[in-house]
Design an enzyme around this catalytic site. Structure first.
Site: not given
Ligand SMILES: Cc1cc2nc3c(=O)[nH]c(=O)nc-3n(C[C@H](O)[C@H](O)[C@H](O)COP(=O)(O)OP(=O)(O)OC[C@H]3O[C@@H](n4cnc5c(N)ncnc54)[C@H](O)[C@@H]3O)c2cc1C
Length: 392
Positions: A136-137, A166, A185, A257-258, A382
Site C-alpha cells: 500500500p505504501g 495478480s 536495496a 517482465e517488461r 514514468e
Molecule cells: C491490475 C494490476 C495488477 C498488478 N499486479 C501486480 C502483481 O502481480 N504484483 C505486484 O507486486 N504488483 C502488481 N501491481 C502493482 C503495480 O506494479 C503498481 O501499481 C505500480 O508499480 C505503481 O505503483 P503504485 O501503484 O504504488 O504507484 P506510485 O508508485 O504511488 O505512483 C503514483 C504516480 O507517481 C508516479 N511516480 C512515482 N515515482 C516517480 C518518479 N520517480 N518519477 C516520476 N513519476 C513517479 C508514477 O508514475 C505514478 O504516475 C498491479 C497493479 C495493477 C493495477
C-alpha cells in the site's frame, strides 16, 4: 493470416516449433477461455480447471527446464503464447505472471531443491504462481517496502501487507519481496510462501487473502491484497539461499517482465485494428459504409502503420533477449512506447465503432479497459522514462 498487410509479416523468432505452440495456444484460448470470459468476469477469476487445461495443453512453463516439467523452449515460446492470448481477446488468465515472471524467477535463482519442489506443479497448472512486490505504501519505490522477514531458528517469520497482486486467489505459491536486513536495496530478499501446507492442504497460518479488488477492467483476473501476520516458512524457501539478493534478482528479471508486457501490448493493438477494419466494412452511415469515409481510411492507415512499426521494434527486442542482450534501458523503451501506443491505437479503433465500442459485449470495449493498466504495472511508464533519461 494478417489482414493488415498485403504480404504476411512473420516474426523472425517464429521458428517451426514456436509456430506449432502458437497454434496450440490459439486453439486453447479460442475453445477453453474466450467462451467463458463473461463468467470469469462475474466470478472475478478463471476456473482452477482453466489452469489445469493450460497445463495439459503444454502451454505453462513453455520455456522451463524439461527435468522440472517445463517445455524446454525459450522466451520465444512464452512470447508466442502471450501473443496468441492477447490476439484471442482473453484478458483473464494470469499467464504472463505465472509462466513469464514467477517460473523464470525460480528457474534463474532457485536451488535445485526449490525448482524440484515448485516447478513441476507450475507446469501442470496445479500450483499457480504469484509475485508480491507492491505494498500500500510502496509501488514504484520498491526499495521502500516494509514487509519484514525475520530469521527465527530454521524459519523466516513474515509480516506485512501487499496489494494489487495478480493470481492472488488461485496462487499456490507467492514470491514475496521482504526486508530481511537493513534499509535500502541490500536488505531485500525474495521468499517463497506456500499458501497451503503441501502435505495436508491446510491454509498456511497467518496468510490471508484480502478482498478481490474492483478494477475498471480485467474483471476476470483475481487481483487482491495479501496479508502476512507472522507467517512462518522454512529458511529453505529463501529464493537462491542467500539473503540480501532480492533487489538484484528483481533488477535481473525486470527486463523480461517488461518485454512480456510489450508482447501483449502490440498483439492487443493489432487485434484492435483487425476488429475495427472488419467492423467499418459492415456498418453503414449516410448511405455509405463507414469504411468509405476518408477519416476512417486515414485512421486505419495510421494505426496499422504504427502497429507494424511497433511489431518490428518488439521483434528486435525479443531477438536481443533471446541472445541474452536485452538491457534494462531498451526493455524500458519497448515497455513504455508499446503500451502508450496500445492505449492510443485501441482508443482510435474504438471510436470507429461509435456507441457500440462502449459496450462490453464488443471485444473492442474489453480491449480499451484492459489497455489502461499496461502503462501502470511492471514499472509505470514514468519510471521507464526516468530510467532511460538517467542513462542518457
Ligand atoms: C491490475 C494490476 C495488477 C498488478 N499486479 C501486480 C502483481 O502481480 N504484483 C505486484 O507486486 N504488483 C502488481 N501491481 C502493482 C503495480 O506494479 C503498481 O501499481 C505500480 O508499480 C505503481 O505503483 P503504485 O501503484 O504504488 O504507484 P506510485 O508508485 O504511488 O505512483 C503514483 C504516480 O507517481 C508516479 N511516480 C512515482 N515515482 C516517480 C518518479 N520517480 N518519477 C516520476 N513519476 C513517479 C508514477 O508514475 C505514478 O504516475 C498491479 C497493479 C495493477 C493495477
Amino acid at each position: 493470416m494478417n489482414m493488415l498487410l498485403p504480404s504476411p509479416y512473420v516474426s523472425p523468432w517464429l521458428s517451426d516449433d514456436v509456430a506449432d505452440l502458437a497454434g496450440v495456444a490459439r486453439n486453447f484460448f479460442k475453445t477453453e477461455v474466450v467462451p467463458h470470459l463473461e463468467r470469469f468476469d462475474e466470478q472475478r477469476q478463471v476456473d482452477a480447471e482453466t489452469w489445469l487445461a493450460a497445463g495439459r495443453a503444454g502451454l505453462l512453463c513453455a520455456a522451463g527446464s524439461p527435468e522440472f516439467g517445463g517445455g524446454g523452449g525459450t522466451f520465444a515460446h512464452e512470447a508466442a503464447v502471450m501473443w496468441e492470448q492477447a490476439k484471442s481477446g482473453d484478458d483473464s488468465l494470469g499467464y504472463a505472471v505465472h509462466s513469464g515472471i514467477v517460473a523464470p524467477y525460480l528457474e534463474a535463482f532457485g536451488t535445485t531443491e526449490q525448482k524440484a519442489r515448485w516447478l513441476p506443479g507450475m507446469a501442470t497448472g496445479e500450483t499457480v504462481g504469484a509475485i508480491a512486490m507492491t505494498e500500500p505504501g510502496a509501488g514504484s519505490d520498491l526499495q521502500n517496502i516494509r514487509t519484514t522477514a525475520r530469521l527465527e531458528g530454521d524459519d523466516y517469520v513474515i509480516s506485512g501487507s501487499k496489494t494489487f497482486i495478480s493470481n492472488a486467489s488461485h496462487a499456490g505459491i507467492v514470491i514475496v519481496v521482504c526486508r530481511t536486513g537493513g534499509e535500502g536495496a541490500q536488505g531485500i530478499s525474495l521468499i517463497v510462501v506456500e499458501t497451503k501446507d503441501p502435505a495436508t492442504g491446510e491454509p498456511t497460518p497467518g496468510f490471508e487473502r484480502g478482498r478481490v479488488l474492483d478494477k475498471i477492467g480485467l474483471h476476470g483476473q483475481d487481483t487482491r491484497e495479501l496479508h502476512f501476520s507472522d507467517v512462518r516458512v522454512p529458511a529453505a524457501n529463501l529464493l537462491g539461499g542467500e539473503p540480501g539478493q532480492g533487489f538484484y534478482q528483481l533488477m535481473n528479471q525486470l527486463p523480461q517482465e517488461r518485454l512480456a508486457i510489450a508482447v501483449g501490448a502490440v498483439a492487443a493493438a493489432e487485434y484492435a485494428v483487425e476488429l475495427a477494419t472488419a467492423y467499418v466494412k459492415e456498418r453503414e452511415a449516410f448511405g455509405r459504409r463507414v469504411a468509405d469515409f476518408q477519416n476512417t481510411r486515414f485512421t486505419l492507415a495510421e494505426v496499422s502503420t504504427e502497429v507494424l512499426a511497433a511489431r518490428t521494434f518488439l521483434d528486435h527486442c525479443i531477438q536481443l533477449h533471446l541472445e541474452g542482450r536485452l538491457d534494462p534501458v531498451t526493455a524500458s523503451r519497448v515497455k513504455y512506447w508499446t503500451t502508450d501506443l496500445q492505449c492510443s491505437v485501441v482508443d482510435r479503433c474504438l471510436q470507429l465503432f461509435g456507441g457500440y465500442g462502449y459496450m462490453r459485449e464488443y471485444p473492442i470495449a474489453r480491449l480499451y479497459a484492459a489497455a489502461r493498466v499496461q502503462k501502470i504495472y511492471g514499472g509505470t511508464n514514468e519510471i521507464m522514462k526516468d530510467l532511460i533519461g538517467r542513462f542518457l
